[in-house]
Design an enzyme around this catalytic site. Structure first.
Site, PDB file in Angstrom:
ATOM      1  N   GLY A   9      -4.036 -18.459  65.381  1.00 38.44           N
ATOM      2  CA  GLY A   9      -4.616 -19.784  65.163  1.00 38.44           C
ATOM      3  C   GLY A   9      -3.760 -20.711  64.353  1.00 38.44           C
ATOM      4  O   GLY A   9      -4.227 -21.311  63.370  1.00 38.44           O
ATOM      5  N   SER A  11      -2.766 -23.658  64.437  1.00 37.68           N
ATOM      6  CA  SER A  11      -3.129 -25.053  64.198  1.00 37.68           C
ATOM      7  C   SER A  11      -4.215 -25.201  63.133  1.00 37.68           C
ATOM      8  O   SER A  11      -4.576 -26.317  62.761  1.00 37.68           O
ATOM      9  CB  SER A  11      -3.607 -25.713  65.498  1.00 37.68           C
ATOM     10  N   ILE A  14      -5.689 -22.856  57.106  1.00 39.65           N
ATOM     11  CA  ILE A  14      -5.138 -21.703  56.390  1.00 39.65           C
ATOM     12  C   ILE A  14      -3.954 -21.125  57.148  1.00 39.65           C
ATOM     13  O   ILE A  14      -2.916 -20.800  56.559  1.00 39.65           O
ATOM     14  CB  ILE A  14      -6.221 -20.632  56.172  1.00 39.65           C
ATOM     15  N   ALA A  15      -4.083 -21.004  58.466  1.00 33.98           N
ATOM     16  CA  ALA A  15      -3.017 -20.410  59.266  1.00 33.98           C
ATOM     17  C   ALA A  15      -1.724 -21.214  59.166  1.00 33.98           C
ATOM     18  O   ALA A  15      -0.624 -20.645  59.111  1.00 33.98           O
ATOM     19  CB  ALA A  15      -3.453 -20.290  60.720  1.00 33.98           C
ATOM     20  N   LYS A 159     -18.987 -13.781  60.029  1.00 34.22           N
ATOM     21  CA  LYS A 159     -17.902 -13.181  59.259  1.00 34.22           C
ATOM     22  C   LYS A 159     -18.215 -11.730  58.911  1.00 34.22           C
ATOM     23  O   LYS A 159     -17.326 -10.866  58.939  1.00 34.22           O
ATOM     24  CB  LYS A 159     -17.650 -13.989  57.991  1.00 34.22           C
TER      25      LYS A 159
END
Length: 349
Positions: A9, A11, A14-15, A159
């Site tokens: 991910g 974009s 955090i990534a 999550k």
């Protein structure tokens, strides 16, 4: 030869920082995007802090589909599985949970088939919290949120279910791949781009005055740069294999965040409201005028906190003060033009 790390991910907020920091530390990085049209935006964002030339590559893969994941993991040494669907009031709860769980299993199946050394998965502190919002005190990684609790909001359930599925999958896998999970709190800090600012949009709404009152909600604030640091530590430390690490930061009430912005930004913080809205008003607004507030009402006044002693002891991790993170976040949003602060009355601008 430097190791090749896959970040899912690319974009995302955090990534993107994970990609940038790994490149800064000398790794080769491959990141997944849902389409080739996103590659340039990721490259541009990362380029604001590090030169990615020759060390950043892309793979097209989507958490909701099997296609592309085997190719994405080919030749990869380590994985930071950061990507996850975001929950909002408009999401179908079942779809959100299924997407988070299914996406995690797709990554793990491909990673174990490729013989990846270690997968570090981004979970959430909400997956290690008491089910009862009335619970007070400090909890650690040994606690698991009850996914069957009917009061859980969809994002929190997604999550928890996704992390549970990851550990269940790895218990049945006897190959060399190891799993570690990182459980962050509320993630703030500087932005690389205005294209995807994630949770820091809260600070933006405070800066513009759109948030005219502050609900009585407390956040365990972790700086995105510190969160990336703990991911890399968890990715490389031998003793981190098979462990969960809480990565929450200092606890601040939103009213304290507001005062930090007003006191620390000078004229640029003049629109920030410090007026606290009574809990009963928030609940009435959620019920009759703004359904999007329904997901925050269980958090009103909640004081349960998490300890990061394990991350300190095992990984040597130390996050920065929350007030500094909030200010850095605000200054970055202003610098990138992500917010427009109304001019002073009578200024002629």
């Amino acid at each position: 030869m430097p190791e090749l790390v896959l970040v899912t991910g690319g974009s995302g907020y955090i990534a993107g920082w994970c990609v940038a920091e790994l490149l800064r530390r000398g790794y080769e990085v491959r990141t997944t995007v849902r389409g080739r049209d996103r590659e340039q935006a990721v490259t541009d964002a990362v380029s604001t802090v590090v030169d990615p030339a020759g060390r950043l590559s892309f793979a097209v893969a989507d958490l909701t589909h099997d296609d592309g994941w085997d190719a994405a993991l080919k030749g990869v040494d380590r994985v930071l599985h950061v990507a996850s669907p975001l929950g909002t009031a408009s999401n179908d709860p079942g779809t959100l949970v299924a997407t988070a769980r299914g996406g995690t299993l797709r990554v793990l199946r491909a990673a174990t088939a490729a013989g990846v050394k270690r997968v570090v998965m981004t979970s959430a502190a909400n997956a290690s919290s008491p089910s009862s919002y009335a619970t007070q005190g400090v909890t650690d990684e040994t606690l698991w949120t009850d996914p069957d609790d009917p009061t859980l909001i969809p994002y929190r359930r997604s999550k928890t279910v996704a992390e549970r599925a990851a550990w269940d999958f790895m218990r049945e896998h006897d190959g060399p791949t190891e799993l570690t999970t990182v459980l962050p709190g509320a993630v703030f800090g500087p932005v690389l781009t205005t294209g995807n600012i994630g949770s820091v949009g809260i600070v933006g709404r405070m800066l513009t005055g759109e948030m005219r009152g502050i609900p009585r909600i407390g956040l365990e604030i972790v700086d995105v740069r510190d969160l990336v640091d703990v991911h890399v530590r968890a990715m490389t430390a031998p003793q981190a294999a098979g462990e969960r690490f809480l990565a929450t930061g200092e606890f601040l009430w939103m009213s304290q965040m507001a005062h930090a912005l007003r006191d620390g930004l000078g004229a640029e913080g003049r629109q920030v409201s410090t007026r606290q809205v009574p809990d009963v008003v928030v609940r009435l607004l959620a019920r009759f005028r703004d359904p999007s507030l329904r997901e925050i009402t269980p958090s009103l006044g909640r004081r349960n906190r998490h300890t990061t002693e394990k991350a300190h002891r095992v990984l040597g991790w130390q996050p920065r003060p929350a007030r500094q993170t909030v200010l850095d976040c605000a200054e970055s949003l202003i610098e990138h033009g992500a917010v427009r602060i109304p001019p002073r009355a009578g200024s002629g601008r």
